[in-house]
Design an enzyme around this catalytic site. Structure first.
Site, PDB file in Angstrom:
ATOM      1  N   GLU A   1      -1.443  20.910 139.288  1.00  0.00           N
ATOM      2  CA  GLU A   1      -0.818  19.665 138.848  1.00  0.00           C
ATOM      3  C   GLU A   1      -1.530  19.005 137.672  1.00  0.00           C
ATOM      4  OE1 GLU A   1       0.118  16.968 141.978  1.00  0.00           O
ATOM      5  OE2 GLU A   1       1.315  18.446 143.082  1.00  0.00           O
TER       6      GLU A   1
ATOM      7  N   GLU B   1      -4.390  29.507 154.422  1.00  0.00           N
ATOM      8  CA  GLU B   1      -5.195  28.870 153.384  1.00  0.00           C
ATOM      9  C   GLU B   1      -5.953  27.688 153.993  1.00  0.00           C
ATOM     10  OE1 GLU B   1      -4.329  27.746 148.775  1.00  0.00           O
ATOM     11  OE2 GLU B   1      -3.026  26.785 150.245  1.00  0.00           O
TER      12      GLU B   1
ATOM     13  N   ASP C   1       8.906   9.105 159.463  1.00  0.00           N
ATOM     14  CA  ASP C   1      10.218   8.782 158.910  1.00  0.00           C
ATOM     15  C   ASP C   1      11.255   9.526 159.739  1.00  0.00           C
ATOM     16  OD1 ASP C   1      12.400   8.053 157.481  1.00  0.00           O
ATOM     17  OD2 ASP C   1      11.867   9.087 155.628  1.00  0.00           O
TER      18      ASP C   1
ATOM     19  N   GLU D   1      -3.932  23.034 144.451  1.00  0.00           N
ATOM     20  CA  GLU D   1      -2.900  22.073 144.072  1.00  0.00           C
ATOM     21  C   GLU D   1      -3.371  21.172 142.934  1.00  0.00           C
ATOM     22  OE1 GLU D   1       0.196  21.579 144.873  1.00  0.00           O
ATOM     23  OE2 GLU D   1       0.411  23.094 146.439  1.00  0.00           O
TER      24      GLU D   1
END
EC number: 3.1.3.-
Length: 250
Positions: A151, A138, A173, A147
């Site tokens: 949403e 994609e 992180d 998306e």
């Protein structure tokens, strides 16, 4: 020891409008129904052999209610707090077995509860730009459009993509690099009513979203100060681009 860095990419669409009542640019933000830390824990995206400080940090970033839920040791309740009634049986069993091996079999959850009790403060539910992970093969823009509709419920014909704008940001992180890529769109006039209540219209649109609303720059700054993820570095340049776009358009 495996020291490979893992890359997680999300792609989103910053969609703006001009609020004709106060003459301010606004963008659509969505609020997640659960914290990233809670999702990472339930999906076992951590190392049981990591230092305790890393695990305590994960619990610090959960909301108080999420920590209380984990302390019940009831994996079913934790899982369906995220997935609700979504049928993901194979994934569920895989993650449950890992949770059981990590926390239940060694000491019936005593270490887990002890770590949670060391957590201080509480995380917040993030306000974010609508975004998500790309599917296989994609394109970035196709992912952002898909998306955004999932949403918010707003389909492609209601906004115009401004192709000259594309921004990305990355942060780390532990062993994970998170990369966010954003495109920019301007809402068409047919949906520019300032009192359009997106929260009521789309709040049940997708399981992971709890709220959706239009926010101006002042609100974006206020939100950013109250959560761990700063929205200004992306939304600020987008608003400046929109101002120039509207100036030259007219």
């Amino acid at each position: 020891m495996d020291t490979a860095m893992q890359l997680k990419t999300s792609i989103g669409l910053i969609t703006c409008r001009m609020n004709t009542q106060n003459n301010q640019i606004e963008t659509i933000l969505v609020q997640k129904r659960y914290s990233l830390a809670f999702s990472e824990f339930i999906h076992c995206h951590y190392s049981i052999n990591a230092n305790q400080g890393h695990l305590i940090k994960m619990f610090n970033n959960m909301t108080i209610n999420e920590r209380l839920l984990v302390k019940t040791l009831d994996f079913d309740r934790m899982w369906y707090h995220i997935w609700i009634e979504t049928p993901v049986y194979e994934l569920y069993h895989k993650k449950y077995q890992k949770f059981r091996k990590n926390w239940l079999l060694p000491d019936n959850g005593k270490k887990l509860i002890s770590l949670i009790n060391q957590a201080k403060g509480s995380g917040t539910l993030l306000w974010e730009i609508p975004k998500g992970k790309p599917k296989e093969d994609e394109s970035d823009l196709t992912c952002a459009i898909r998306e955004f509709e999932e949403e918010t419920g707003i389909t492609r014909e209601y906004y115009q993509i401004l192709p000259e704008f594309k921004k990305s940001m990355s942060y780390f992180d532990g062993k994970t690099e998170y990369k966010h890529i954003y495109f920019l769109a301007m809402l068409c006039k047919s949906l520019e009513e300032p009192n359009m209540n997106l929260s009521l219209q789309y709040e049940n649109r997708i399981a992971e979203i709890s709220k959706i609303s239009w926010q101006n720059m002042e609100a974006v700054r206020f939100i950013s100060k109250r959560q761990s993820f700063n929205l200004e570095p992306m939304i600020g340049p987008a608003f400046n681009f929109i101002k120039n776009y509207l100036r030259y358009k007219h």
